[in-house]
Motif scaffolding. Structure first.
Motif, mmCIF file in Angstrom:
data_model
loop_
_atom_site.group_PDB
_atom_site.id
_atom_site.type_symbol
_atom_site.label_atom_id
_atom_site.label_comp_id
_atom_site.label_asym_id
_atom_site.label_seq_id
_atom_site.Cartn_x
_atom_site.Cartn_y
_atom_site.Cartn_z
ATOM 1 N N ASN A 79 0.886 -1.155 0.000
ATOM 2 C CA ASN A 79 0.000 0.000 0.000
ATOM 3 C C ASN A 79 0.928 1.210 0.000
ATOM 4 O O ASN A 79 1.879 1.241 0.786
ATOM 5 C CB ASN A 79 -0.901 -0.028 1.236
ATOM 6 C CG ASN A 79 -1.984 1.023 1.193
ATOM 7 O OD1 ASN A 79 -2.261 1.611 0.162
ATOM 8 N ND2 ASN A 79 -2.599 1.261 2.329
ATOM 9 N N PRO A 80 0.703 2.197 -0.840
ATOM 10 C CA PRO A 80 1.668 3.303 -0.954
ATOM 11 C C PRO A 80 1.691 4.221 0.276
ATOM 12 O O PRO A 80 1.243 5.363 0.227
ATOM 13 C CB PRO A 80 1.210 4.043 -2.206
ATOM 14 C CG PRO A 80 -0.247 3.754 -2.296
ATOM 15 C CD PRO A 80 -0.424 2.366 -1.752
ATOM 16 N N ILE A 81 2.256 3.714 1.376
ATOM 17 C CA ILE A 81 2.318 4.495 2.616
ATOM 18 C C ILE A 81 3.691 5.093 2.857
ATOM 19 O O ILE A 81 3.907 5.766 3.867
ATOM 20 C CB ILE A 81 1.902 3.645 3.837
ATOM 21 C CG1 ILE A 81 2.783 2.410 3.976
ATOM 22 C CG2 ILE A 81 0.424 3.286 3.759
ATOM 23 C CD1 ILE A 81 2.549 1.589 5.232
ATOM 24 N N GLY A 82 4.638 4.862 1.946
ATOM 25 C CA GLY A 82 5.980 5.405 2.127
ATOM 26 C C GLY A 82 6.908 4.979 1.012
ATOM 27 O O GLY A 82 6.514 4.287 0.077
ATOM 28 N N VAL A 83 8.159 5.420 1.137
ATOM 29 C CA VAL A 83 9.181 5.136 0.130
ATOM 30 C C VAL A 83 10.432 4.595 0.807
ATOM 31 O O VAL A 83 10.608 4.750 2.022
ATOM 32 C CB VAL A 83 9.526 6.390 -0.697
ATOM 33 C CG1 VAL A 83 8.323 6.852 -1.509
ATOM 34 C CG2 VAL A 83 10.033 7.510 0.191
ATOM 35 N N PHE A 84 11.321 3.981 0.014
ATOM 36 C CA PHE A 84 12.557 3.390 0.504
ATOM 37 C C PHE A 84 13.755 4.099 -0.113
ATOM 38 O O PHE A 84 13.734 4.446 -1.292
ATOM 39 C CB PHE A 84 12.628 1.903 0.127
ATOM 40 C CG PHE A 84 11.467 1.096 0.629
ATOM 41 C CD1 PHE A 84 11.497 0.560 1.895
ATOM 42 C CD2 PHE A 84 10.355 0.887 -0.161
ATOM 43 C CE1 PHE A 84 10.425 -0.190 2.366
ATOM 44 C CE2 PHE A 84 9.280 0.145 0.297
ATOM 45 C CZ PHE A 84 9.323 -0.394 1.567
ATOM 46 N N ALA A 85 14.812 4.251 0.669
ATOM 47 C CA ALA A 85 16.074 4.787 0.134
ATOM 48 C C ALA A 85 17.204 4.208 0.951
ATOM 49 O O ALA A 85 17.196 4.313 2.179
ATOM 50 C CB ALA A 85 16.091 6.312 0.185
ATOM 51 N N PRO A 86 18.153 3.530 0.325
ATOM 52 C CA PRO A 86 18.200 3.160 -1.095
ATOM 53 C C PRO A 86 17.363 1.911 -1.358
ATOM 54 O O PRO A 86 16.956 1.222 -0.441
ATOM 55 C CB PRO A 86 19.680 2.876 -1.303
ATOM 56 C CG PRO A 86 20.156 2.356 0.017
ATOM 57 C CD PRO A 86 19.359 3.119 1.048
ATOM 58 N N ASN A 87 17.176 1.631 -2.638
ATOM 59 C CA ASN A 87 16.422 0.450 -3.039
ATOM 60 C C ASN A 87 16.783 0.106 -4.476
ATOM 61 O O ASN A 87 16.676 0.971 -5.338
ATOM 62 C CB ASN A 87 14.932 0.720 -2.940
ATOM 63 C CG ASN A 87 14.089 -0.523 -3.068
ATOM 64 O OD1 ASN A 87 14.559 -1.630 -2.871
ATOM 65 N ND2 ASN A 87 12.832 -0.332 -3.408
ATOM 66 N N PRO A 88 17.223 -1.118 -4.773
ATOM 67 C CA PRO A 88 17.453 -2.258 -3.873
ATOM 68 C C PRO A 88 18.715 -2.054 -3.041
ATOM 69 O O PRO A 88 19.620 -1.325 -3.432
ATOM 70 C CB PRO A 88 17.599 -3.440 -4.824
ATOM 71 C CG PRO A 88 18.020 -2.861 -6.122
ATOM 72 C CD PRO A 88 17.485 -1.448 -6.169
ATOM 73 N N ALA A 89 18.751 -2.779 -1.920
ATOM 74 C CA ALA A 89 19.889 -2.689 -0.999
ATOM 75 C C ALA A 89 19.723 -3.729 0.103
ATOM 76 O O ALA A 89 18.617 -4.179 0.374
ATOM 77 C CB ALA A 89 19.962 -1.300 -0.384
#
Length: 170
Positions: free
Chosen positions: A26-36
């Motif tokens: 569910n679009p509740i957030g983002v990842f950084a970095p990705n992939p990792a």
């Protein structure tokens, strides 16, 4: 949240952190970095979801978190809208006649622009162009009664207030 993709062999021996692609259902957030092998999840939308660590090797079992709940922050500001529940549009300039009414709603938002809920405000009309009923509450109806122009303000008291655009009554 800082996340790590710890890899294990079939006997449960730790093999080190593994390169994975991070996703949320569910679009509740983002990842950084990705992939990792490790990432930071930045929650930016109110809602619930689960995070998956997806290893590129189809033979490796992926892992999924439990439910992550992102709640809104504290009330920061109010917007005057034309529909309840944060729906509709912020009310800009309006032209109306003395026999028309306009429904207004006070939508509350946190500092990250997440809709929290409709909130109770004191409704104020400038320049005597009409009345708002009820005078307090999360919604009201403006009754245009006098030719002129003014605005309707949602006065919350602790959050940043908002006003409509210019309402011109003819």
């Amino acid at each position: 949240i800082t996340l790590y993709a710890a890899g294990y062999d079939a006997d449960g021996n730790y093999l080190g952190d593994q390169e994975v692609t991070w996703s949320v259902d569910n679009p509740i957030g983002v990842f950084a970095p990705n992939p990792a092998p490790s990432t930071i999840f930045y929650a930016d939308t109110v809602g619930t979801g689960t995070i998956t660590a997806d290893h590129a090797d189809a033979g490796v079992t992926d892992d999924v978190t439990g439910t992550i709940t992102v709640s809104p922050g504290a009330l920061n500001y109010v917007l005057v809208r034309d529909a309840a529940g944060g729906a509709g549009n912020e009310i800009g300039d309006v032209a109306m006649t003395t026999d028309e009414t306009l429904d207004v709603y006070a939508a509350g938002y946190d500092s990250d622009d997440n809709y929290i809920s409709d909130v109770s405000v004191t409704w104020v009309v400038t320049n005597g162009i009409g009345t708002v009923s009820p005078a307090t509450g999360s919604s009201a109806t403006f009754d245009a009664t006098t030719v002129g122009s003014g605005v309707i303000t949602a006065d919350h008291g602790t959050a940043t207030d908002d006003s409509t655009g210019t309402i011109t009554v003819s």
